[in-house]
Scaffold this motif. Structure first.
Motif, short mmCIF file in Angstrom:
data_model
loop_
_atom_site.label_atom_id
_atom_site.label_comp_id
_atom_site.label_asym_id
_atom_site.label_seq_id
_atom_site.Cartn_x
_atom_site.Cartn_y
_atom_site.Cartn_z
N ARG A 221 1.59 8.93 -5.37
CA ARG A 221 2.75 8.25 -4.80
C ARG A 221 3.91 9.22 -4.89
NH1 ARG A 221 -0.08 4.07 -7.16
NH2 ARG A 221 -0.50 2.36 -5.75
N ILE A 222 4.95 8.93 -4.15
CA ILE A 222 6.15 9.77 -4.21
C ILE A 222 7.21 9.04 -5.04
CG2 ILE A 222 7.98 10.85 -2.85
CD1 ILE A 222 5.87 11.20 -0.62
N ASP A 223 7.69 9.70 -6.06
CA ASP A 223 8.73 9.14 -6.93
C ASP A 223 10.02 9.04 -6.14
OD1 ASP A 223 10.96 8.95 -8.71
OD2 ASP A 223 9.70 9.67 -10.35
N PRO A 224 10.57 7.83 -5.98
CA PRO A 224 11.78 7.69 -5.18
C PRO A 224 12.99 8.42 -5.78
CG PRO A 224 11.11 5.56 -6.11
CD PRO A 224 10.07 6.56 -6.48
N ALA A 225 13.00 8.61 -7.08
CA ALA A 225 14.14 9.26 -7.73
C ALA A 225 14.13 10.77 -7.53
CB ALA A 225 14.16 8.94 -9.22
N THR A 226 12.94 11.37 -7.62
CA THR A 226 12.86 12.83 -7.57
C THR A 226 12.25 13.36 -6.27
OG1 THR A 226 10.65 12.94 -8.54
CG2 THR A 226 12.53 12.87 -10.07
N GLY A 227 11.51 12.50 -5.55
CA GLY A 227 10.80 12.95 -4.36
C GLY A 227 9.51 13.69 -4.70
N GLY A 228 9.19 13.80 -5.99
CA GLY A 228 7.97 14.49 -6.42
C GLY A 228 6.77 13.56 -6.43
N PHE A 229 5.60 14.16 -6.56
CA PHE A 229 4.36 13.40 -6.60
C PHE A 229 4.14 12.80 -7.98
CE2 PHE A 229 3.25 16.72 -3.37
CZ PHE A 229 3.32 15.87 -2.27
N VAL A 230 3.60 11.58 -7.99
CA VAL A 230 3.26 10.89 -9.22
C VAL A 230 1.80 10.45 -9.10
CG1 VAL A 230 3.77 8.87 -10.65
CG2 VAL A 230 5.62 10.04 -9.44
N PRO A 231 0.96 10.72 -10.10
CA PRO A 231 -0.42 10.25 -10.04
C PRO A 231 -0.47 8.73 -9.98
CG PRO A 231 -0.13 11.81 -11.85
CD PRO A 231 1.24 11.48 -11.33
N ALA A 232 -1.45 8.21 -9.29
CA ALA A 232 -1.65 6.77 -9.17
C ALA A 232 -3.13 6.47 -9.38
CB ALA A 232 -1.19 6.30 -7.79
N GLN B 187 0.87 -1.17 0.00
CA GLN B 187 0.00 0.00 0.00
C GLN B 187 0.91 1.22 0.00
OE1 GLN B 187 -3.55 -0.57 0.28
NE2 GLN B 187 -2.88 -2.67 0.01
N GLU B 188 0.84 2.00 -1.05
CA GLU B 188 1.73 3.16 -1.19
C GLU B 188 0.86 4.39 -1.40
OE1 GLU B 188 5.34 4.97 -1.14
OE2 GLU B 188 5.28 2.77 -1.22
N GLY B 189 1.17 5.47 -0.69
CA GLY B 189 0.39 6.69 -0.85
C GLY B 189 1.07 7.90 -0.24
#
Length: 155
Positions: A83-94, A63-65
């Protein structure tokens, strides 16, 4: 709003309920025999919220959010719509399923606990209900209450 809600009166002080609710989720947030491993719970708006649910037959459900809000002693709210992009730390739509909110308030000599799941559509809400929302989230509320009431009795 397409919301499912569970409420409980917990015969324990607000501070006890908050401490267990916020700091000991691995003990109560999954109906037994399932369990969780808390991966991240960043206690701020925009923080990562992640866990893995473990089933009795070896099932794993990540469960990721994102944490939408954290109000110490009152409430926390998460969503799986980001979700949070592990590479950039930015938000990614899910693919969104729900916004979850866990809240407590004084209730006579104890604490009122409310957990709600808000969905994007009536269909998603009904799907969650059919998956066993009332039984599952109700079992979690009962487990939380049992831990808190035992803690309170020892005090």
């Amino acid at each position: 709003m397409h919301e499912l809600t569970i409420t409980r009166h917990i015969a324990a002080p607000l501070e006890t309920v908050w401490a267990v609710m916020a700091d000991r989720q691995e003990e109560w947030w999954c109906p037994k025999p399932w369990s969780i491993t808390m991966i991240a719970q960043e206690r701020r708006a925009g923080g990562r919220s992640a866990m893995v649910m473990h089933g009795p037959d070896g099932e794993e459900m990540p469960q990721e959010g994102v944490m939408l809000e954290w109000v110490d002693g009152v409430r926390f709210t998460t969503t799986d719509a980001l979700r949070i992009d592990p590479a950039t730390g930015g938000f990614v739509p899910a693919d969104p399923f729900m916004i979850g909110c866990w809240e407590i308030a004084p209730d006579g000599s104890g604490t009122a606990y409310t957990a709600s799941a808000r969905h994007w559509s009536a269909e998603a809400m009904e799907s969650h209900r059919e998956m066993g929302f009332e039984d599952g989230w109700g079992a979690c509320a009962d487990q939380l209450a049992a831990i808190c009431e035992a803690e309170s009795a020892r005090s």
